[in-house]
Each structure stands twice: as C-alpha cells, then as structure tokens.
Design an enzyme around this catalytic site. Structure first.
Site, mmCIF file in Angstrom:
data_model
loop_
_atom_site.group_PDB
_atom_site.id
_atom_site.type_symbol
_atom_site.label_atom_id
_atom_site.label_comp_id
_atom_site.label_asym_id
_atom_site.label_seq_id
_atom_site.Cartn_x
_atom_site.Cartn_y
_atom_site.Cartn_z
ATOM 1 N N ASP A 129 3.848 -9.346 -30.166
ATOM 2 C CA ASP A 129 4.179 -10.136 -29.029
ATOM 3 C C ASP A 129 3.066 -10.364 -28.040
ATOM 4 O O ASP A 129 2.120 -9.388 -27.733
ATOM 5 C CB ASP A 129 4.965 -8.851 -28.006
ATOM 6 C CG ASP A 129 5.455 -9.212 -26.734
ATOM 7 O OD1 ASP A 129 5.147 -10.471 -26.358
ATOM 8 O OD2 ASP A 129 6.369 -8.678 -26.006
ATOM 9 N N TYR A 182 6.186 -26.247 -18.806
ATOM 10 C CA TYR A 182 5.694 -26.302 -20.137
ATOM 11 C C TYR A 182 4.455 -27.129 -20.337
ATOM 12 O O TYR A 182 3.737 -26.629 -21.180
ATOM 13 C CB TYR A 182 6.908 -26.751 -21.024
ATOM 14 C CG TYR A 182 6.767 -26.723 -22.690
ATOM 15 C CD1 TYR A 182 6.731 -25.712 -23.209
ATOM 16 C CD2 TYR A 182 6.430 -27.874 -23.061
ATOM 17 C CE1 TYR A 182 6.521 -25.891 -24.463
ATOM 18 C CE2 TYR A 182 6.265 -28.038 -24.400
ATOM 19 C CZ TYR A 182 6.370 -26.956 -25.235
ATOM 20 O OH TYR A 182 6.120 -27.026 -26.701
ATOM 21 N N LYS A 208 0.891 -26.368 -21.940
ATOM 22 C CA LYS A 208 0.308 -26.919 -23.055
ATOM 23 C C LYS A 208 -0.949 -27.688 -22.728
ATOM 24 O O LYS A 208 -2.127 -27.756 -23.560
ATOM 25 C CB LYS A 208 1.269 -27.829 -23.778
ATOM 26 C CG LYS A 208 2.474 -27.264 -24.387
ATOM 27 C CD LYS A 208 1.999 -26.074 -25.299
ATOM 28 C CE LYS A 208 3.247 -25.478 -26.167
ATOM 29 N NZ LYS A 208 2.839 -24.502 -27.119
ATOM 30 N N SER A 236 1.265 -29.263 -28.677
ATOM 31 C CA SER A 236 2.613 -30.423 -28.618
ATOM 32 C C SER A 236 1.995 -31.672 -27.966
ATOM 33 O O SER A 236 0.793 -31.699 -27.224
ATOM 34 C CB SER A 236 3.518 -29.735 -27.181
ATOM 35 O OG SER A 236 4.603 -30.947 -26.963
#
Length: 285
Positions: free
Chosen positions: A66, A157, A161, A144
C-alpha cells in the site's frame, strides 16, 4: 524457473497491478524475462492478475504493498531484496482517479488525492533508491498527459501528476549522476477500470454540482466518448513501460501514443497558455 535463473534475472517491482496498466506491465515484464514482483494494496483482488499470468504462461511474485503506508512499502521492498538479493527497477503505477472542483470538495479531499498519486510515489521511490543505486537500476513512474496539461474537473488529479512530473524531472539528473535512469510514462485515454474506479455516481455528482453542473455534464459526455472511441489498451501502454525498462538510454518522458504526443506537444509550444485553455475550454462549452 530454476533457482539459478531466478538469481540471475533482473528484478522489477510494480505497484498497482490488480488491473489495467499495472497488470499488463507485470505480465509483459515477466514475458521479457524479468523476475516480476507484482504488488497491490488489496490482496483479495488478485484473480484477474493470476488469470492473466496463467494465460500468458508466466510466473509472478504477488505481494501486498500500500503506497500510502510507509511500513507496507518498506516491508515489501526489503522482502524483495532479502529474497532475490537485488532490485533492478521500480515501476510506480498505483494511483487513484478523482473528479471534482474546488468549491464542491474539501481541501482534505485534495490532500487524499495527493497522498496516493504523489506522496505514494515518493514513499516507494525513496525506499527503493538504495537498491536501485546498487544495481544501476531504473525508476519509472506512470503519470499521465494530465501531468502536462491541466484538465477541467481534474484539478486535484492533475495537480498530483504535475507534482510527480516536476519532482521526477528535477530528480532525474541527480540520479543519473549515480547511474540510475529515471523515466515517466504519459498515457492519454486508456481503456481500463480506472474511470469506473473513481468511486462516484456520475449522475449524482452532476445533480449536486450546482452552478458547475452544465460544464461538468459537458465534460463527462466528452470524456466518456473519448474513452469509448480511440482509447489505448493497457497492453499498448505496457509497451512504453517496457521501453523504459529495457532501452539502453530510455527517454525521460515517454508518451504512449501519437495522440498523447500531439496533446502534450500543445503545452510545450504554448508560452502564454492560450492554446491549452482554448483546447480544454472547448471540452466544457
């Protein structure tokens, strides 16, 4: 695999392998002869991974990790080095999607996105680095195109990134001086469970979006269409991961498709930001 080949094969640890890119990369690495340690947060979700490995005729070493739990990260990486005597590459793939905008979410919501997608990458990378320095290894992170171009309703998000991209771009020359190669992989739309794993009721989110509802609905309609038409497969993205793993001199930044190259190229040539905002603004018009 014989004990001799296990000892001599290069060892890669990949995070987030229960589905999608991580699963495909784990299978591809094993097919290429890497001793592949496929990790995932929830070991109750190994069925798809085990089936993919069996279908491909490869062996995976499946372990719990994790990325938001430093003790879990340390235990997994120390265990791999204890068992195999080395670690030649880390592929940071674990991540979580998020949909929202600032007025409609809390700052704690944003912190949680950063915890998984940014600090989780740093936690795993920091634990792996002594072993990657020893092996002259590779540190690879799946980011991404959202790490290059900010996208509506993906603020948290994309922020995570962007942070990963900036951190790794800054770290790369430092680690290169110690013979560790750093790469980031930049997919565009990928046909995985990632969108489903957002964990939100899209209709409910739109209904609760208030003044943002029309723009959010337009974004969801556009994005759903993109994912249904022309999204890459996880296996195609895994090819770029393998490029970073195996090329003699891998690029720092690797886009996974012509679309991703064109999209990120818009940012690089856009000194005042108008081209990017014109592009992404059209998504919510």
């Amino acid at each position: 695999m014989s004990s001799e080949s296990v000892q001599s094969a290069p060892v890669v640890l990949i995070t987030g392998t229960s589905s999608g890119i991580g699963l495909a990369a784990a299978v591809a690495a094993a097919q290429a002869g890497w001793r592949t340690v496929a990790t995932l947060r929830d070991t109750g979700r190994t069925d798809a991974l085990r089936k993919a490995a069996a279908d491909a005729g490869v062996e995976l070493d499946i372990r719990q990790l994790d990325v938001t739990d430093p003790a879990s990260v340390t235990a997994a990486i120390d265990g791999v080095v204890a068992d195999y005597g080395r670690l030649d590459a880390l592929v940071n793939n674990a991540g979580a999607g998020h949909l929202g905008t600032l007025e409609n979410e809390t700052v704690d919501d944003v912190r949680q996105v950063m915890e998984v997608n940014f600090f989780g990458v740093l936690t795993a990378s920091r634990a792996a680095l002594p072993h990657l320095r020893a092996s002259g290894g590779r540190l690879i992170t799946v980011t991404s195109v959202g790490g290059i171009i900010g996208q509506p309703f993906n603020e948290a998000y994309c922020a995570a990134k962007f942070a990963v991209e900036g951190y790794m771009e800054s770290l790369a020359p430092v680690l290169a001086s110690l013979d560790v190669k750093v790469s980031v992989i930049e997919p565009g739309a990928v046909a995985t469970e990632f969108v489903n794993n957002l964990g939100v009721d899209l209709e409910g989110v739109v209904a609760d979006a208030g003044v943002y509802a029309p723009a959010l609905q337009a974004y969801i309609t556009r994005t759903t269409s993109q994912f249904l038409n022309g999204a890459q497969t996880p296996a195609q993205v895994a090819e770029s991961v393998m490029e970073a793993l195996t090329a003699d001199s891998p690029a720092f930044r690797i886009q996974t498709s012509d679309w991703a190259r064109g999209f990120t190229g818009t940012k690089i040539a856009d000194l005042d930001g108008s081209a990017v905002l014109g592009l992404t603004g059209a998504w919510i018009a």
